[in-house]
Design a protein around this motif. Structure first.
Motif, PDB file in Angstrom:
ATOM      1  N   LYS A   1     -97.053 -36.351 -13.996  1.00  0.00           N
ATOM      2  CA  LYS A   1     -96.325 -37.605 -14.167  1.00  0.00           C
ATOM      3  C   LYS A   1     -94.878 -37.313 -14.578  1.00  0.00           C
ATOM      4  N   LEU A   2     -94.030 -38.312 -14.428  1.00  0.00           N
ATOM      5  CA  LEU A   2     -92.627 -38.180 -14.813  1.00  0.00           C
ATOM      6  C   LEU A   2     -92.427 -38.834 -16.182  1.00  0.00           C
ATOM      7  N   TYR A   3     -91.953 -38.050 -17.147  1.00  0.00           N
ATOM      8  CA  TYR A   3     -91.809 -38.544 -18.512  1.00  0.00           C
ATOM      9  C   TYR A   3     -90.361 -38.933 -18.826  1.00  0.00           C
ATOM     10  N   ARG A   4     -90.196 -39.630 -19.918  1.00  0.00           N
ATOM     11  CA  ARG A   4     -88.886 -40.114 -20.353  1.00  0.00           C
ATOM     12  C   ARG A   4     -87.899 -38.950 -20.487  1.00  0.00           C
ATOM     13  N   GLY A   5     -86.681 -39.163 -20.029  1.00  0.00           N
ATOM     14  CA  GLY A   5     -85.680 -38.109 -20.087  1.00  0.00           C
ATOM     15  C   GLY A   5     -84.960 -38.067 -21.416  1.00  0.00           C
ATOM     16  N   ARG A   6     -84.583 -36.887 -21.826  1.00  0.00           N
ATOM     17  CA  ARG A   6     -83.774 -36.712 -23.036  1.00  0.00           C
ATOM     18  C   ARG A   6     -82.300 -36.812 -22.657  1.00  0.00           C
ATOM     19  N   THR A   7     -81.493 -37.285 -23.579  1.00  0.00           N
ATOM     20  CA  THR A   7     -80.115 -37.642 -23.252  1.00  0.00           C
ATOM     21  C   THR A   7     -79.152 -36.464 -23.141  1.00  0.00           C
ATOM     22  N   GLY A   8     -79.625 -35.240 -23.369  1.00  0.00           N
ATOM     23  CA  GLY A   8     -78.748 -34.082 -23.299  1.00  0.00           C
ATOM     24  C   GLY A   8     -78.051 -33.938 -21.959  1.00  0.00           C
ATOM     25  N   VAL A   9     -78.763 -34.245 -20.877  1.00  0.00           N
ATOM     26  CA  VAL A   9     -78.148 -34.117 -19.548  1.00  0.00           C
ATOM     27  C   VAL A   9     -76.982 -35.074 -19.400  1.00  0.00           C
ATOM     28  N   ALA A  10     -77.111 -36.295 -19.929  1.00  0.00           N
ATOM     29  CA  ALA A  10     -76.031 -37.275 -19.858  1.00  0.00           C
ATOM     30  C   ALA A  10     -74.860 -36.843 -20.732  1.00  0.00           C
ATOM     31  N   ARG A  11     -75.160 -36.362 -21.934  1.00  0.00           N
ATOM     32  CA  ARG A  11     -74.106 -35.912 -22.843  1.00  0.00           C
ATOM     33  C   ARG A  11     -73.294 -34.786 -22.226  1.00  0.00           C
ATOM     34  N   LEU A  12     -73.995 -33.847 -21.587  1.00  0.00           N
ATOM     35  CA  LEU A  12     -73.328 -32.710 -20.963  1.00  0.00           C
ATOM     36  C   LEU A  12     -72.454 -33.154 -19.791  1.00  0.00           C
ATOM     37  N   ALA A  13     -72.985 -34.038 -18.952  1.00  0.00           N
ATOM     38  CA  ALA A  13     -72.239 -34.493 -17.777  1.00  0.00           C
ATOM     39  C   ALA A  13     -70.987 -35.258 -18.169  1.00  0.00           C
ATOM     40  N   VAL A  14     -71.099 -36.134 -19.155  1.00  0.00           N
ATOM     41  CA  VAL A  14     -69.946 -36.922 -19.599  1.00  0.00           C
ATOM     42  C   VAL A  14     -68.900 -36.018 -20.254  1.00  0.00           C
ATOM     43  N   ALA A  15     -69.351 -35.052 -21.054  1.00  0.00           N
ATOM     44  CA  ALA A  15     -68.428 -34.144 -21.719  1.00  0.00           C
ATOM     45  C   ALA A  15     -67.666 -33.284 -20.719  1.00  0.00           C
ATOM     46  N   ALA A  16     -68.341 -32.876 -19.650  1.00  0.00           N
ATOM     47  CA  ALA A  16     -67.706 -32.024 -18.642  1.00  0.00           C
ATOM     48  C   ALA A  16     -67.007 -32.829 -17.550  1.00  0.00           C
TER      49      ALA A  16
END
Length: 225
Positions: free
Chosen positions: A128-143
């Motif tokens: 199953k696909l579980y809830r994502g952690r926000t680290g990927v978003a934080r990294l993308a926005v920062a970069a």
């Protein structure tokens, strides 16, 4: 593309493409230049192998810090190998030390490299696909780089949890790339990062058709035997 990575593409990558014959969709969504993050579901340890085989550019992967700090001949060889592959050093400790891995990825992304991140944080124990952690978003926005959703299908059959090597199963693996999600101008506050992460997970689900579970995946210690 680093020399050792190029050698791996020719050897391991060619073997995977020839032996397993994965089906690939959406390669046109991979930018020819510039940094980007691949955010995918995580079914098997083979996910990175197949992702690296089909992506035509250098893909910076994560490697635990032990490979960079070892001593003696073995330590030197491991360090040179990781550096030659363009790996990003990951601190296994928690708290601030764990976040340094993401900090190390920012200059790589701004320098035009590609990085793979699995927002679920661990392999799915049940497909199953579980809830994502926000680290990927934080990294993308920062970069300031786009996020490319990735859907992996069939890798859990080729190399299920607990299996050391992948089974030779042709035409079993499918890799789908979705349209890039832009992040320039996005806010980095907690609510905005949560919204962006949920958007990424929704796009991944569209690619895979997995059942979505609105909670974080259980850690390895909680996975069923």
């Amino acid at each position: 593309m680093p020399l050792l990575y190029s050698i791996g593409k020719v050897t391991v990558g060619t073997a995977l493409m020839t032996g397993w014959r994965p089906h690939v969709e959406g390669l046109e969504h991979i930018p020819r230049t510039g940094g980007a993050i691949f955010a995918g579901n995580h079914l098997s340890v083979a996910d990175e192998l197949f992702l690296g085989a089909v992506v035509p550019r250098h893909l910076a992967f994560w490697a635990k810090s032990d490979y960079f700090t070892g001593t003696g001949i073995k330590g030197l060889l491991n360090r040179k190998l990781m550096e030659g592959l363009g790996a990003i050093r990951v601190e296994r400790a928690g708290g601030r030390a764990a976040l340094t891995a993401f900090d190390a990825a920012i200059p790589a992304l701004k320098g035009g490299d590609l990085v793979a991140v699995y927002p679920e944080g661990t392999r799915s124990p049940d497909g199953k696909l579980y809830r994502g952690r926000t680290g990927v978003a934080r990294l993308a926005v920062a970069a300031g780089v786009p996020i490319i959703p990735v859907g992996m299908l069939g890798t859990e059959k080729v190399q299920p949890i607990g299996r050391l090597y992948p089974k030779l199963m042709r035409n079993t693996v499918t890799i789908k790339f979705g349209e890039p999600i832009p992040t320039v101008g996005r806010s980095d506050d907690r609510t905005a990062l949560r919204e962006l992460t949920d958007q990424v997970m929704a796009e991944i689900q569209k690619l895979t058709g997995q059942e979505y579970v609105p909670r974080y995946a259980p850690s390895k210690s909680q996975e069923p035997a």
